[in-house]
Design an enzyme around this catalytic site. Structure first.
Site, mmCIF file in Angstrom:
data_model
loop_
_atom_site.group_PDB
_atom_site.id
_atom_site.type_symbol
_atom_site.label_atom_id
_atom_site.label_comp_id
_atom_site.label_asym_id
_atom_site.label_seq_id
_atom_site.Cartn_x
_atom_site.Cartn_y
_atom_site.Cartn_z
ATOM 1 N N ASP A 161 -3.575 -12.783 8.551
ATOM 2 C CA ASP A 161 -3.262 -11.806 7.499
ATOM 3 C C ASP A 161 -1.965 -12.126 6.786
ATOM 4 O OD1 ASP A 161 -5.110 -10.305 9.476
ATOM 5 O OD2 ASP A 161 -5.177 -9.208 7.582
ATOM 6 N N ARG A 197 -12.333 -5.211 3.857
ATOM 7 C CA ARG A 197 -11.304 -5.589 4.814
ATOM 8 C C ARG A 197 -11.259 -7.108 4.935
ATOM 9 N NH1 ARG A 197 -14.095 -8.070 7.659
ATOM 10 N NH2 ARG A 197 -12.310 -8.728 8.878
ATOM 11 N N GLY A 198 -10.224 -7.586 5.678
ATOM 12 C CA GLY A 198 -10.001 -9.025 5.737
ATOM 13 C C GLY A 198 -9.019 -9.363 4.623
ATOM 14 N N ALA A 199 -7.996 -10.157 4.956
ATOM 15 C CA ALA A 199 -6.872 -10.336 4.034
ATOM 16 C C ALA A 199 -7.275 -10.774 2.618
ATOM 17 C CB ALA A 199 -5.867 -11.306 4.657
ATOM 18 N N GLN A 203 -14.720 -5.501 14.711
ATOM 19 C CA GLN A 203 -15.082 -6.429 13.629
ATOM 20 C C GLN A 203 -15.832 -7.650 14.169
ATOM 21 O OE1 GLN A 203 -12.174 -4.894 13.977
ATOM 22 N NE2 GLN A 203 -11.110 -4.566 12.044
ATOM 23 N N ARG A 239 -2.506 -0.645 2.744
ATOM 24 C CA ARG A 239 -2.362 -1.325 4.043
ATOM 25 C C ARG A 239 -1.187 -2.314 3.925
ATOM 26 N NH1 ARG A 239 -7.634 -3.637 6.791
ATOM 27 N NH2 ARG A 239 -6.382 -3.264 8.658
ATOM 28 N N LYS A 259 -5.469 -9.969 13.533
ATOM 29 C CA LYS A 259 -5.970 -8.781 14.226
ATOM 30 C C LYS A 259 -5.414 -8.659 15.642
ATOM 31 C CE LYS A 259 -7.940 -6.149 13.002
ATOM 32 N NZ LYS A 259 -7.218 -4.926 12.517
HETATM 33 O O1 MRU Z 1 -8.214 -4.913 9.949
HETATM 34 P P1 MRU Z 1 -8.980 -6.024 9.319
HETATM 35 O O2 MRU Z 1 -10.429 -6.018 9.661
HETATM 36 O O3 MRU Z 1 -8.728 -6.101 7.827
HETATM 37 O O4 MRU Z 1 -8.361 -7.346 9.949
HETATM 38 C C1 MRU Z 1 -8.857 -8.585 9.525
HETATM 39 C C2 MRU Z 1 -8.292 -9.740 10.253
HETATM 40 O O5 MRU Z 1 -7.432 -9.621 11.084
HETATM 41 C C3 MRU Z 1 -8.785 -11.090 9.834
HETATM 42 O O6 MRU Z 1 -8.825 -11.966 10.917
HETATM 43 C C4 MRU Z 1 -7.836 -11.660 8.770
HETATM 44 O O7 MRU Z 1 -7.674 -10.755 7.715
HETATM 45 C C5 MRU Z 1 -8.313 -12.955 8.226
HETATM 46 S S1 MRU Z 1 -9.700 -12.743 7.170
HETATM 47 C C6 MRU Z 1 -10.108 -14.216 6.473
#
Ligand code: MRU
Length: 356
Positions: A237, A46-48, A196, A89, A248
């Site tokens: 994201d 997870r995380g962009a 998270q 996603r 998020k």
């Molecule tokens: O649902 P997630 O855990 O994938 O959401 C992640 C976030 O919102 C992060 O803040 C975002 O992807 C930036 S990661 C460098």
């Protein structure tokens, strides 16, 4: 990160199963694209930026055993794989950016044998990982100028090494400040419903020896009012051309609180998170998640059976609440519709933008 978030090992994708953290640091091996799709969907990865990397490596897995010998049929199969991964996603643009890049790479090498194109695609996916690593370091370098000695920073969700190839985006600024000898403290929002912040951000910061304090999301206003926070840094994201930034769920609320308390609010993201194809954040698709993540998120039922639930996974912080966007190419200030593009294209930014 001593254990890579995601990597290509022995013809497969190895990734940390982030749903198990902080209790267990365990890697899983994906040998087919379905496994990668499921890992993205269920937030094992997870995380962009990390989702983008998973998309690129997943594409390689999906076409690696292709029996096609002609480019037209091979590319049809490739697009089937990328469309499938794109359905995992919807919000993080890095996924679509990486999948487009894989498709473009194949198109650019259509003159090669299919076996050679497969290798070129793997090389491209590995290049995406290397580039992400470098972009995260550059974000840390650029963001350092915004942090003063003895600052306390509030962050939301996890934008650390676990969300990227390594080192993170928002957390990169904190890692860099700490490594540079600045004395910093961090408050981490726990980040309901999937925690998270509590499970991942505190874990990463504690490993780095950074002073971190966990708070529930609804405590941020009080902590700011008590004068404990000097700035907020979050990841993103997807960032629209005008600077509106999806992150998020809960990030928008934090930005409103920061403005109310006159605390600078910064977004840190690589240029792969910029989406110039959309003018504003209103065009960003917001993922909806399952009700059970809220009603049974702690392993037991915490709401009455049958209650109606609404669960957007992201929100959009309007550009007017963002004091600066820290990227791998430098720091952009408003007006973002001019300065983000200039930055991404390595053009010189107009002077007024630097001081606003
Ligand atoms: O649902 P997630 O855990 O994938 O959401 C992640 C976030 O919102 C992060 O803040 C975002 O992807 C930036 S990661 C460098």
């Amino acid at each position: 990160m001593p254990t890579p978030t995601i990597e290509w090992v022995d013809g497969g994708v190895r990734l940390i199963d982030q749903t198990l953290l902080p209790n267990e640091l365990k890697q899983i091996d994906c040998d087919d694209v379905e496994c990668v799709w499921e890992a993205i969907k269920s937030l094992r990865v997870r995380g962009a930026p990390a989702i983008g990397i998973a998309g690129a490596l997943g594409t390689v897995l999906g076409i690696w055993n292709s029996k096609e010998t002609r480019f037209a049929e091979f590319v049809d199969e490739l697009h089937g794989v990328t469309d499938y991964l794109a359905s995992s996603r919807p919000t993080a643009v890095n996924l679509f950016w990486a999948l487009d890049r894989m498709k473009m790479t194949a198109a650019k090498h259509k003159h090669l044998e299919i076996a050679e194109i497969k290798q070129v695609l793997l090389d491209e996916a590995l290049k995406i990982i290397d580039e992400d690593r470098a972009m995260c370091r550059a974000i840390g370098e650029h963001g350092l100028s915004l942090i003063k000695n003895n600052d306390t920073i509030l962050t939301h969700c996890n934008a650390g090494g676990l969300a990227t190839a390594d080192y993170g985006t928002a957390l990169a600024v904190m890692f860099k400040a700490h490594e540079s000898g600045k004395n910093i403290r961090v408050y981490a929002d726990e980040t309901r419903p999937l925690l998270q912040g509590s499970r991942l951000t505190t874990w990463e910061l504690m490993q780095a020896g950074i002073d971190v304090t966990l708070i529930c999301d609804n405590m941020a206003a009080q902590v700011m009012k008590e004068g404990k926070i000097q700035c907020v840094i979050v990841g993103a994201d997807r960032i629209a051309a005008n600077g509106d930034a999806a992150n998020k769920i809960g990030t928008y609320g934090v930005a409103v609180l920061a403005e109310a308390h006159e605390i600078p609010f910064y977004v840190a993201a690589p240029t792969s998170t910029l989406d110039f194809s959309i003018d504003t954040g209103a065009q960003i698709p917001i993922e909806q998640r399952r009700a059970e993540e809220i009603t049974e998120g702690f392993g037991r039922q915490t709401a009455p059976e049958g209650v109606k639930v609404y669960s957007p996974a992201f929100d959009v912080t309007p550009a007017r609440l963002i004091d600066a966007i820290i990227t791998d190419k430098g720091i952009a200030r408003p007006p973002y519709e001019i300065n983000l593009k200039a930055l991404a294209e390595n053009r010189e930014m107009p002077n007024y933008a630097q001081s606003s």
